[in-house]
Design an enzyme around this catalytic site. Structure first.
Site, PDB file in Angstrom:
ATOM      1  N   HIS A 239      -1.088  -3.263  -9.884  1.00  0.00           N
ATOM      2  CA  HIS A 239       0.033  -4.633 -10.341  1.00  0.00           C
ATOM      3  C   HIS A 239      -0.238  -5.074 -11.479  1.00  0.00           C
ATOM      4  O   HIS A 239      -1.486  -3.956 -12.406  1.00  0.00           O
ATOM      5  CB  HIS A 239      -0.545  -5.957  -9.856  1.00  0.00           C
ATOM      6  CG  HIS A 239      -2.035  -6.519  -9.254  1.00  0.00           C
ATOM      7  ND1 HIS A 239      -2.430  -7.326 -11.244  1.00  0.00           N
ATOM      8  CD2 HIS A 239      -3.152  -6.632  -8.644  1.00  0.00           C
ATOM      9  CE1 HIS A 239      -3.467  -7.588 -10.678  1.00  0.00           C
ATOM     10  NE2 HIS A 239      -4.491  -7.251  -9.498  1.00  0.00           N
ATOM     11  N   CYS A 255      -8.882  -4.787  -7.799  1.00  0.00           N
ATOM     12  CA  CYS A 255      -7.282  -3.890  -7.364  1.00  0.00           C
ATOM     13  C   CYS A 255      -6.629  -2.657  -8.834  1.00  0.00           C
ATOM     14  O   CYS A 255      -8.089  -3.089  -9.970  1.00  0.00           O
ATOM     15  CB  CYS A 255      -6.125  -5.232  -7.761  1.00  0.00           C
ATOM     16  SG  CYS A 255      -5.727  -6.465  -6.064  1.00  0.00           S
TER      17      CYS A 255
END
Length: 280
Positions: A239, A255
């Site tokens: 992301h 992440c």
């Protein structure tokens, strides 16, 4: 990837490989896409000998007929670069072996962990008889894989793979085995490292900014070592970020953070089911 595709995967991509060789080869072999390697060789040989040349359809410029064995080998090379995907219409049991009566090791859910988006799973290996596919089981820890029945499942494919190199803090996108681009990314901090493994895209979610930037690709893995007090869920993702200075460092909760420029390049390429392979 760590495995070569079996003859069933060869069948899926055989016509594509033939098309990359010559038009005559495509004419000879296109109808044989469902055959085994041996039967393809035999049927191609027969076609070369018996099929009359279509009007206006000549030999290659060299005047040399394509070698059926070379056609099959080319198809195998193509098969290693094409990723087979299946749409999962319902929760599917996964088994330890590709056969009836094998012990169940888990399930492939019909929807993604938080958004319920229909799962498209990456099939890493197809069994020799074409009836079973080996997949990494989404959202499980410890990570494990299992065989699902392929009968009745809608199939698809992608030639794109994403490789995340934790030691280099880099995200590399490859298409048909060739590097399209490489970009820096933030990966997990030392206390919350990004788990290595083979995953696939399960979510494509736009955001209005903030800690996830403007877009996130949820993937099929989870973070088992979340920071104390973390409330953001445990699904892994690629992301954006509102902290661009973290990119290129070990700084996240697991992440992979990338820049908005990188997101713009990823969005048209990463469809549901696209493999995401995280290396140490």
């Amino acid at each position: 990837m760590r495995r070569h595709a079996h003859s069933s995967k060869l069948a899926i991509v055989l016509t594509l490989a033939v098309g990359l060789l010559t038009p005559m080869a495509a004419n000879m072999v296109g109808a044989q896409a469902g055959a085994s390697r041996a039967s393809v060789r035999a049927s191609v040989a027969v076609t070369v000998a018996a099929t009359p040349r279509p009007r206006g359809f000549g030999l290659p410029a060299t005047g040399i007929r394509p070698d059926p064995v070379q056609i099959v080998r080319a198809a195998e090379r193509v098969g290693r670069l094409v990723n087979v995907l299946v749409h999962v219409p319902r929760t599917l049991p996964a088994y330890a072996r590709p056969r009836a009566g094998a012990s169940q090791v888990g399930v492939v859910p019909a929807g993604s962990k938080y958004y319920g988006i229909p799962i498209v799973a990456w099939v890493e290996t197809v069994s020799g008889d074409g009836r079973w596919g080996l997949v990494e089981l989404p959202y499980t820890w410890p990570r494990r894989e299992g065989w699902i029945r392929l009968r009745g499942l809608e199939r698809d494919e992608t030639r794109v793979q994403v490789h995340v190199d934790l030691s280099q803090h880099s995200v590399t996108v490859r298409k048909f085995g060739r590097v399209l681009f490489r970009a820096p990314g933030a990966t997990g901090a030392s206390s919350t490292p990004t788990p290595v493994g083979e995953y696939f895209v399960t979510d494509r979610v736009p955001f209005s900014g903030g800690s996830y930037g403007t877009f996130a690709f949820g993937i099929s893995g989870i973070q088992p070592r979340l920071p104390a007090g973390w409330t953001g869920g445990n699904q892994l993702a690629i992301h954006g970020t509102n902290n661009p200075s973290s990119i290129g460092r070990s700084a996240s909760a697991g992440c992979v953070r990338v820049s908005e420029t990188t997101l713009d390049r990823l969005i048209p390429l990463l469809r549901y089911g696209t493999p995401v392979i995280v290396h140490a």
